[in-house]
Enzyme design. Structure first.
Site, PDB file in Angstrom:
ATOM      1  N   LYS A 103       0.878  -1.165   0.000  1.00  0.00           N
ATOM      2  CA  LYS A 103       0.000   0.000   0.000  1.00  0.00           C
ATOM      3  C   LYS A 103       0.913   1.212   0.000  1.00  0.00           C
ATOM      4  O   LYS A 103       1.546   1.537   0.990  1.00  0.00           O
ATOM      5  CB  LYS A 103      -0.914   0.008   1.223  1.00  0.00           C
ATOM      6  CG  LYS A 103      -1.913   1.147   1.181  1.00  0.00           C
ATOM      7  CD  LYS A 103      -2.883   1.078   2.342  1.00  0.00           C
ATOM      8  CE  LYS A 103      -4.011   2.075   2.203  1.00  0.00           C
ATOM      9  NZ  LYS A 103      -3.559   3.454   2.003  1.00  0.00           N
ATOM     10  N   GLU A 106      -0.784   4.437  -7.770  1.00  0.00           N
ATOM     11  CA  GLU A 106      -0.477   5.402  -6.721  1.00  0.00           C
ATOM     12  C   GLU A 106       0.813   6.112  -7.099  1.00  0.00           C
ATOM     13  O   GLU A 106       1.784   5.473  -7.498  1.00  0.00           O
ATOM     14  CB  GLU A 106      -0.332   4.663  -5.383  1.00  0.00           C
ATOM     15  CG  GLU A 106      -0.245   5.569  -4.188  1.00  0.00           C
ATOM     16  CD  GLU A 106      -1.619   5.986  -3.623  1.00  0.00           C
ATOM     17  OE1 GLU A 106      -2.656   5.678  -4.254  1.00  0.00           O
ATOM     18  OE2 GLU A 106      -1.627   6.627  -2.563  1.00  0.00           O
ATOM     19  N   PHE A 154      -1.749  -0.317 -10.115  1.00  0.00           N
ATOM     20  CA  PHE A 154      -2.344  -1.454  -9.411  1.00  0.00           C
ATOM     21  C   PHE A 154      -3.635  -1.978 -10.029  1.00  0.00           C
ATOM     22  O   PHE A 154      -4.171  -2.973  -9.587  1.00  0.00           O
ATOM     23  CB  PHE A 154      -2.516  -1.169  -7.917  1.00  0.00           C
ATOM     24  CG  PHE A 154      -3.347   0.056  -7.578  1.00  0.00           C
ATOM     25  CD1 PHE A 154      -4.703   0.077  -7.814  1.00  0.00           C
ATOM     26  CD2 PHE A 154      -2.750   1.159  -7.000  1.00  0.00           C
ATOM     27  CE1 PHE A 154      -5.465   1.184  -7.483  1.00  0.00           C
ATOM     28  CE2 PHE A 154      -3.493   2.286  -6.662  1.00  0.00           C
ATOM     29  CZ  PHE A 154      -4.866   2.290  -6.910  1.00  0.00           C
ATOM     30  N   ARG A 180     -17.452   1.034  -1.793  1.00  0.00           N
ATOM     31  CA  ARG A 180     -16.536   0.576  -0.758  1.00  0.00           C
ATOM     32  C   ARG A 180     -16.976  -0.815  -0.363  1.00  0.00           C
ATOM     33  O   ARG A 180     -18.156  -1.053  -0.132  1.00  0.00           O
ATOM     34  CB  ARG A 180     -16.619   1.515   0.442  1.00  0.00           C
ATOM     35  CG  ARG A 180     -15.549   1.279   1.487  1.00  0.00           C
ATOM     36  CD  ARG A 180     -15.692   2.231   2.663  1.00  0.00           C
ATOM     37  NE  ARG A 180     -15.390   3.616   2.341  1.00  0.00           N
ATOM     38  CZ  ARG A 180     -14.163   4.099   2.164  1.00  0.00           C
ATOM     39  NH1 ARG A 180     -13.120   3.293   2.266  1.00  0.00           N
ATOM     40  NH2 ARG A 180     -13.968   5.360   1.890  1.00  0.00           N
TER      41      ARG A 180
HETATM   42  P1  AMP Z   1      -7.157   4.910   2.219  1.00  0.00           P
HETATM   43  O1  AMP Z   1      -6.863   6.192   1.470  1.00  0.00           O
HETATM   44  O2  AMP Z   1      -6.414   4.770   3.491  1.00  0.00           O
HETATM   45  O3  AMP Z   1      -8.630   4.656   2.317  1.00  0.00           O
HETATM   46  O4  AMP Z   1      -6.602   3.727   1.324  1.00  0.00           O
HETATM   47  C1  AMP Z   1      -7.009   3.540   0.014  1.00  0.00           C
HETATM   48  C2  AMP Z   1      -6.020   4.156  -0.927  1.00  0.00           C
HETATM   49  O5  AMP Z   1      -4.788   3.470  -0.920  1.00  0.00           O
HETATM   50  C3  AMP Z   1      -6.425   4.077  -2.372  1.00  0.00           C
HETATM   51  O6  AMP Z   1      -7.353   5.061  -2.692  1.00  0.00           O
HETATM   52  C4  AMP Z   1      -5.114   4.289  -3.082  1.00  0.00           C
HETATM   53  O7  AMP Z   1      -4.898   5.673  -3.244  1.00  0.00           O
HETATM   54  C5  AMP Z   1      -4.067   3.804  -2.100  1.00  0.00           C
HETATM   55  N1  AMP Z   1      -3.276   2.638  -2.551  1.00  0.00           N
HETATM   56  C6  AMP Z   1      -1.955   2.494  -2.358  1.00  0.00           C
HETATM   57  N2  AMP Z   1      -1.511   1.332  -2.837  1.00  0.00           N
HETATM   58  C7  AMP Z   1      -2.568   0.697  -3.361  1.00  0.00           C
HETATM   59  C8  AMP Z   1      -2.746  -0.562  -4.005  1.00  0.00           C
HETATM   60  N3  AMP Z   1      -1.734  -1.412  -4.209  1.00  0.00           N
HETATM   61  N4  AMP Z   1      -4.002  -0.879  -4.409  1.00  0.00           N
HETATM   62  C9  AMP Z   1      -5.036  -0.042  -4.206  1.00  0.00           C
HETATM   63  N5  AMP Z   1      -4.929   1.164  -3.600  1.00  0.00           N
HETATM   64  C10 AMP Z   1      -3.708   1.532  -3.182  1.00  0.00           C
END
Ligand code: AMP
Length: 598
Positions: A252, A303, A344, A421
């Protein structure tokens, strides 16, 4: 439609907080409408002229609107400002003032069509003299406006239209006004919206071709899709359980989500998670993506994270956020804060929509589609089916500069769910970061060839702490950041006498540098925090079997510890103590958070 009817509907919408009532008002408002009026009313009601992703802005500041109000009502600008201080809203002030103006002759009523056309002209006025043009158009509109119309016109141009109609309420209203109002209909309307991000377009298709016609609303290059979102879980065991015991894990990355639209011809366009166009901020991705993506037209998600191009290391996210909204000095920003896109997902490949395919198929497609370049790469992924491998992968992700892992379902139903979601994607990250205030003195045990600007010399170094009990040097980081050109240039000379062909017997690491070094030179480094790592060997197994300690985001402080010999470097025990004091802090702050949470 008369603009007065729209203003009246706004007045009623503003008066109610109830979603059902709002829906009823909206249904009544839009039911008689047809394109092109229908989409316009929908955009206007959300405070926009065009779908959000087009980024059309009116560019009207408070002062400019005040001038127009003064000119249209004959009031002094200062008086308008004073009264606005009292009412707290220039829109209400405008309504009041227009109510006091004696209208000598009956004016032709404003229509939605004419207001929309004039506001579009306001948005289009750019460059020299545009401020005057905007004021003139606004003044002309206000002169013709009734008090209520004036109130909402001004609020609209200032971006303070507070009628509170959310997209979801509009979708509800569309289902009732132009469908049977059932849940199934609502779902199909929402699906079309999620793919197109354009309520006006969806409404138009719905009216003209019915609910079945919505199936024709698909992906289009240049029009962003509403992003799929992740759920969260408290630990990796829970993640695995949710996923039925097996899933793909990906790093991530902590950066900006980017949806890249690569047409067959013409420029690449990049959209943010909020669907704003951000192409101008990342020109290097715009130029490199057509090279990396083999089969256009394509839509790829990834990302965008800051990297050190010399070492390939991921940098902390704050670096890239400095580039957001930065319109000037882009060339400088590009050089100072280079970014890399870790792809990704893929939604469209070679013109073929693939978003409905299960995730494993999309990933395979993505791997065929993307030919990694310096700035465009694939997100690191591993399929896991037990907690131990998941933990290892998580630690690897953290050590590599990620903020955790994204788990992705491999089930047949794992289509890309635009705008939704769900547990098809689960994020697991550490919620805390504790700053590491102490610096660490590491013995250089290896060197890596530089890349990019550092090609032809050393670009990064493998550092180790010392364990006097075992008489071993245990690696804890690879550091490439923090060296200026001069510091880098003198490293070969400083290291020459330590260079050796083989790994010295006293050195313990899972990494293989381009050049081994006998421990002799000591460098002072700082980092964000200490984490567990499968590749570094400091204090191996002391916290968890098979894991060593690693320094995250290491950075050379500029201080070569000539005063220290290698065995005087920071010890493994000291490093472990630093790690444990972090853990204690973190437990405390978690407890604090719970107790003090609002
Ligand atoms: P969050 O912003 O904490 O809700 O986490 C989701 C976000 O993680 C996504 O919207 C992407 O911007 C980010 N992200 C980073 N790495 C990945 C990945 N390998 N797959 C999907 N999302 C990712």
């Amino acid at each position: 439609m008369r603009f007065a009817d729209l203003a009246e509907a706004y007045e009623r919408l503003e008066a109610t907080p109830k979603r059902l009532e709002m829906r009823a008002i909206l249904v009544e408002l839009i039911r008689p409408l047809r394109p092109p009026e229908l989409p316009r009313v929908l955009y206007l009601s959300q405070g926009m002229l065009r779908p959000e992703y087009e980024g059309v802005e009116l560019g009207v500041a408070d002062s400019l609107a005040r001038r127009a109000v003064a000119a249209a009502t004959g009031a002094e600008e200062a008086a308008v400002a004073r009264r606005t201080k009292e009412t707290g809203d220039l829109g209400s002030t405008t309504g009041e003032l227009l109510g006091q103006v004696r209208r000598l002759e009956e004016k032709e009523p404003l229509t939605v069509a004419s207001v929309y056309a004039e506001l579009t002209r306001v948005a289009e006025a750019k460059g020299e003299g545009s401020q005057e043009t905007k004021v003139r158009i606004l003044t002309d509109l206000l002169v013709r406006a009734a008090p209520l119309e004036g109130k909402y016109l001004v609020r609209f141009v200032l971006g303070t239209l507070r009628v509170g109609v959310r997209e979801m309420t509009i979708l509800d209203a569309l289902a009732v006004a132009f469908g049977d109002g059932s849940k199934a209909t609502r779902t199909r309307i929402e699906a079309a919206f999620n793919l197109s991000s354009d309520l006006g377009l969806v409404a138009g298709v719905l009216v003209e071709h019915g609910v079945d016609g919505l199936a024709s609303v698909g992906l289009e290059v240049g029009r962003p899709i509403r992003p799929m979102l992740a759920e969260r879980e408290k630990n990796l065991a829970a993640v695995l359980e949710r996923m039925g015991g097996r899933c793909a894990l990906e790093y991530k990355y902590d950066g900006l989500r980017v949806q890249a639209h690569i047409p067959r011809h013409g420029p690449v366009r990049l959209f943010s998670r909020r669907l704003e166009e951000i192409s101008a901020q990342f020109p290097e991705l715009v130029t490199e993506l057509p090279e990396a993506v083999r089969d256009a037209p394509a839509i790829v998600e990834g990302e965008c994270v800051p990297v050190d191009l010399d070492t390939g290391d991921i940098q902390p996210f704050q670096e890239v956020s400095r580039r957001r909204g930065r319109k000037h000095d882009l060339a400088k920003a590009q050089e100072e804060i280079p970014v890399c896109l870790f792809a990704f997902d893929v939604l469209l490949a070679g013109g073929e929509p693939v978003y409905e395919r299960p995730f494993p198929e999309r990933r395979a497609r993505l791997e065929r589609l993307v030919r990694p370049t310096e700035r465009v790469k694939l997100a690191v992924q591993r399929v896991v089916s037990d907690e131990e491998s998941a933990t290892r992968f998580f630690e690897e992700a953290i050590a590599a500069g990620g903020e955790g892992v994204m788990a992705k379902s491999l089930e047949p139903g794992s289509a890309y769910r635009a705008g939704a979601r769900g547990y098809w994607w689960i994020k697991y990250k550490r919620e805390y970061t504790v700053g590491l205030s102490d610096s660490i003195d590491g013995a250089v045990v290896g060197a890596f060839q530089g890349r990019g600007r550092r090609a032809g010399r050393y670009g990064a170094f493998l550092l180790a702490v010392y364990d006097p009990g075992r008489d071993r040097f245990e690696s804890f980081c690879k550091v490439g950041s923090g060296f200026d050109d001069a510091a880098l240039a003198e490293m070969p000379r400083r290291l020459a006498k330590f260079a050796t062909e083989e790994r010295p017997a006293s050195v313990d690491t899972e990494l293989t540098p381009d050049r081994w070094m006998r421990p002799g030179l000591v460098l002072e480094v700082r980092g964000a925090e200490l984490t567990l790592s499968p590749i570094h060997r400091a204090a191996l197994g002391r916290v968890r079997a098979g894991a060593g300690l690693a320094l995250r985001f290491p950075r050379f402080t500029g201080r070569v510890r000539d005063d220290k010999s290698a065995t005087e470097a920071t010890t493994s025990a000291e490093l472990l103590k630093m790690y444990r004091s972090q853990v204690r802090q973190e437990t405390r702050s978690e407890a604090d958070g719970e107790a003090g949470a609002p």
